[in-house]
Motif scaffolding. Structure first.
Motif, short mmCIF file in Angstrom:
data_model
loop_
_atom_site.label_atom_id
_atom_site.label_comp_id
_atom_site.label_asym_id
_atom_site.label_seq_id
_atom_site.Cartn_x
_atom_site.Cartn_y
_atom_site.Cartn_z
N GLY A 47 0.44 -1.12 0.16
CA GLY A 47 0.36 0.25 -0.03
C GLY A 47 0.52 1.19 -0.16
O GLY A 47 1.88 1.39 -0.77
N THR A 48 0.26 2.15 0.99
CA THR A 48 0.94 3.45 0.92
C THR A 48 2.07 2.83 0.92
O THR A 48 3.25 4.45 1.06
CB THR A 48 -0.36 4.75 1.26
OG1 THR A 48 0.03 4.37 2.46
CG2 THR A 48 -1.01 4.91 0.67
N LYS A 49 2.53 2.50 2.72
CA LYS A 49 3.87 2.31 3.16
C LYS A 49 4.86 2.32 1.94
O LYS A 49 6.75 2.68 1.72
CB LYS A 49 4.13 1.52 3.61
CG LYS A 49 2.86 1.65 5.00
CD LYS A 49 3.36 0.95 6.38
CE LYS A 49 2.61 1.23 7.09
NZ LYS A 49 2.21 0.33 8.00
N PHE A 164 11.40 -0.71 8.39
CA PHE A 164 10.78 -0.22 10.05
C PHE A 164 9.86 0.26 9.95
O PHE A 164 8.71 -0.62 10.89
CB PHE A 164 11.35 0.98 10.23
CG PHE A 164 11.70 2.12 10.02
CD1 PHE A 164 10.53 2.55 11.09
CD2 PHE A 164 11.65 2.44 8.97
CE1 PHE A 164 9.81 3.67 10.98
CE2 PHE A 164 11.29 4.17 8.63
CZ PHE A 164 10.60 4.40 9.46
N HIS A 165 8.98 0.34 9.20
CA HIS A 165 7.19 1.19 9.57
C HIS A 165 6.43 0.10 8.66
O HIS A 165 4.97 0.44 8.99
CB HIS A 165 7.46 2.44 8.10
CG HIS A 165 7.62 1.82 6.28
ND1 HIS A 165 7.22 3.09 5.60
CD2 HIS A 165 8.16 0.74 5.36
CE1 HIS A 165 7.65 2.42 4.44
NE2 HIS A 165 7.72 1.46 4.17
N HIS A 166 6.91 -1.63 8.77
CA HIS A 166 5.99 -1.57 8.82
C HIS A 166 5.91 -2.45 9.99
O HIS A 166 4.81 -3.40 10.00
CB HIS A 166 6.57 -3.53 7.50
CG HIS A 166 6.56 -2.56 5.95
ND1 HIS A 166 5.71 -2.37 5.01
CD2 HIS A 166 7.23 -2.92 5.34
CE1 HIS A 166 5.52 -2.54 4.26
NE2 HIS A 166 7.16 -2.35 4.17
N ASN A 170 10.44 -0.35 18.21
CA ASN A 170 12.14 -0.32 18.13
C ASN A 170 12.94 1.00 16.86
O ASN A 170 13.86 -0.13 16.76
CB ASN A 170 12.22 -1.57 18.42
CG ASN A 170 12.57 -2.97 19.46
OD1 ASN A 170 12.08 -1.54 20.53
ND2 ASN A 170 11.97 -3.15 19.57
N TRP A 171 11.29 1.20 16.46
CA TRP A 171 12.68 1.67 15.52
C TRP A 171 13.56 2.71 15.27
O TRP A 171 14.26 2.55 15.04
CB TRP A 171 11.66 3.02 14.35
CG TRP A 171 10.85 3.96 15.57
CD1 TRP A 171 9.71 4.19 16.17
CD2 TRP A 171 11.98 5.38 15.89
NE1 TRP A 171 9.67 5.87 16.92
CE2 TRP A 171 10.82 6.27 16.18
CE3 TRP A 171 12.98 5.86 14.91
CZ2 TRP A 171 11.27 7.61 16.58
CZ3 TRP A 171 12.68 7.29 15.46
CH2 TRP A 171 12.16 7.57 16.22
N GLU A 172 13.74 3.06 17.09
CA GLU A 172 14.96 3.87 17.41
C GLU A 172 16.06 3.09 16.98
O GLU A 172 16.95 3.77 16.91
CB GLU A 172 14.66 4.77 19.04
CG GLU A 172 13.25 6.13 18.13
CD GLU A 172 13.75 6.54 19.75
OE1 GLU A 172 14.39 7.42 20.27
OE2 GLU A 172 12.60 6.55 20.40
N TRP A 224 -2.72 5.63 7.86
CA TRP A 224 -3.53 3.90 7.03
C TRP A 224 -3.88 3.71 8.61
O TRP A 224 -3.24 3.92 9.72
CB TRP A 224 -2.12 2.68 7.34
CG TRP A 224 -0.49 3.07 8.23
CD1 TRP A 224 -0.72 2.76 9.45
CD2 TRP A 224 0.65 3.76 7.24
NE1 TRP A 224 0.74 3.52 9.77
CE2 TRP A 224 1.33 4.00 8.25
CE3 TRP A 224 0.48 4.33 6.76
CZ2 TRP A 224 2.09 4.55 8.67
CZ3 TRP A 224 2.07 5.83 6.94
CH2 TRP A 224 3.05 5.42 7.41
N GLU A 225 -4.22 2.03 8.36
CA GLU A 225 -5.69 1.35 9.78
C GLU A 225 -4.23 0.87 10.84
O GLU A 225 -2.86 0.74 10.40
CB GLU A 225 -5.83 0.44 8.78
CG GLU A 225 -7.30 0.82 8.59
CD GLU A 225 -7.80 -0.42 7.69
OE1 GLU A 225 -7.17 -2.12 8.39
OE2 GLU A 225 -8.65 -0.40 6.97
N GLY A 226 -3.87 0.93 11.90
CA GLY A 226 -3.47 -0.10 13.25
C GLY A 226 -2.82 0.84 13.88
O GLY A 226 -1.52 0.74 14.26
#
Length: 264
Positions: A47-49, A164-166, A170-172, A224-226
């Motif tokens: 999707g948009t990601k 990481f955006h999925h 812990n993105w940092e 987006w959802e979630g």
């Protein structure tokens, strides 16, 4: 001299043919400016990601002076694609109404073949650095995602970047890690100038520049959802991820250098 980031918007007027690569089903399409584009649809795959990764990756590549087809925002009318006979494609187009992303179609371009074309150490190092920075898993011998056009190397398909955006967990921590998949990069053996490239690119990609890149993301792509985050908060995560990763670039550069030593 810093290159200005400015994306035009076009309206898709004709769906020509799908490019059946992976699960994203991009397509060649005509637009109302008279040019053809490879359109990436928000109704496909991730999707948009995937569009955000494509946009950020392409914009940063352009700012670093690498060759990439012009990126444009592509608008799909709600009625577009109703005459499409293929039900899978018709569903894709229906779910992609609104704003999508296109790359200028390079007519006559051929896929990059590492057995035929040797890339100079400087360019190879710049592309490897970019992909380690973006955590782009998709520039391997199996799928180089590069074209040869007018005897130059052009980069395409950054939709598998920023994985990481999925999962926002812990993105940092992820921003400060090496990039293990760099060992499979098609240009790693030629990338002998990574340290010099790191110094060069750190001067170009300052926080102000990265903010202009993140600000390109359309708001309709980040609802987006979630996620309970607002569009502004999501953009801030992208910005912080990129700035933190840039500040700790010696981590992924050192790892890439070590991986290269095992290949040569």
């Amino acid at each position: 001299m810093q290159e200005k980031i400015d994306l035009r918007s076009v309206n898709v007027t004709r769906y020509i043919t799908p490019l059946r690569e992976g699960g994203s089903l991009p397509a060649i399409a005509d637009a109302d400016d008279g040019f053809k584009y490879v359109v990436k649809f928000k109704g496909a795959g991730h999707g948009t990601k995937a569009l955000i990764a494509e946009l950020i990756g392409g914009a940063i590549a352009k700012l670093l002076g690498l060759k990439i087809p012009e990126l444009v925002f592509t608008n799909l009318d709600e009625a577009f694609g109703r005459t499409e006979a293929d039900e899978e494609i018709q569903d894709l187009l229906k779910s992609s109404k609104g704003l999508n992303l296109g790359l200028h179609f390079l007519s006559g371009a051929i896929n990059f073949d590492p057995a035929v074309t040797t890339v100079a150490p400087q360019l190879a190092s710049e592309i490897v650095w970019l992909d380690a920075f973006l955590t782009n898993i998709d520039r391997t011998f199996r799928n180089t995602n590069m074209l040869i056009w007018n005897r130059e190397v052009w980069l395409i398909d950054h939709g598998a970047s920023l994985y990481f955006h999925h999962s926002w967990d812990n993105w940092e921590k992820t921003a400060k890690t090496n990039f293990p998949f760099i060992k499979d990069h098609v240009l790693l053996p030629q990338a002998g100038l990574l340290e010099e490239t790191n110094l060069k690119f750190q001067k170009i990609l300052n926080p102000d520049v990265l903010k202009t890149v993140v600000d390109l993301i359309p708001e309709e792509w980040i609802t987006w959802e979630g996620s309970n985050l607002s569009p502004e908060e999501i953009k801030l995560v992208y910005f912080n991820f990129l700035t933190i990763r840039l500040a700790h670039s010696e981590i992924f550069v050192k790892h890439a250098q070590d991986a290269r030593k095992t290949l040569i």
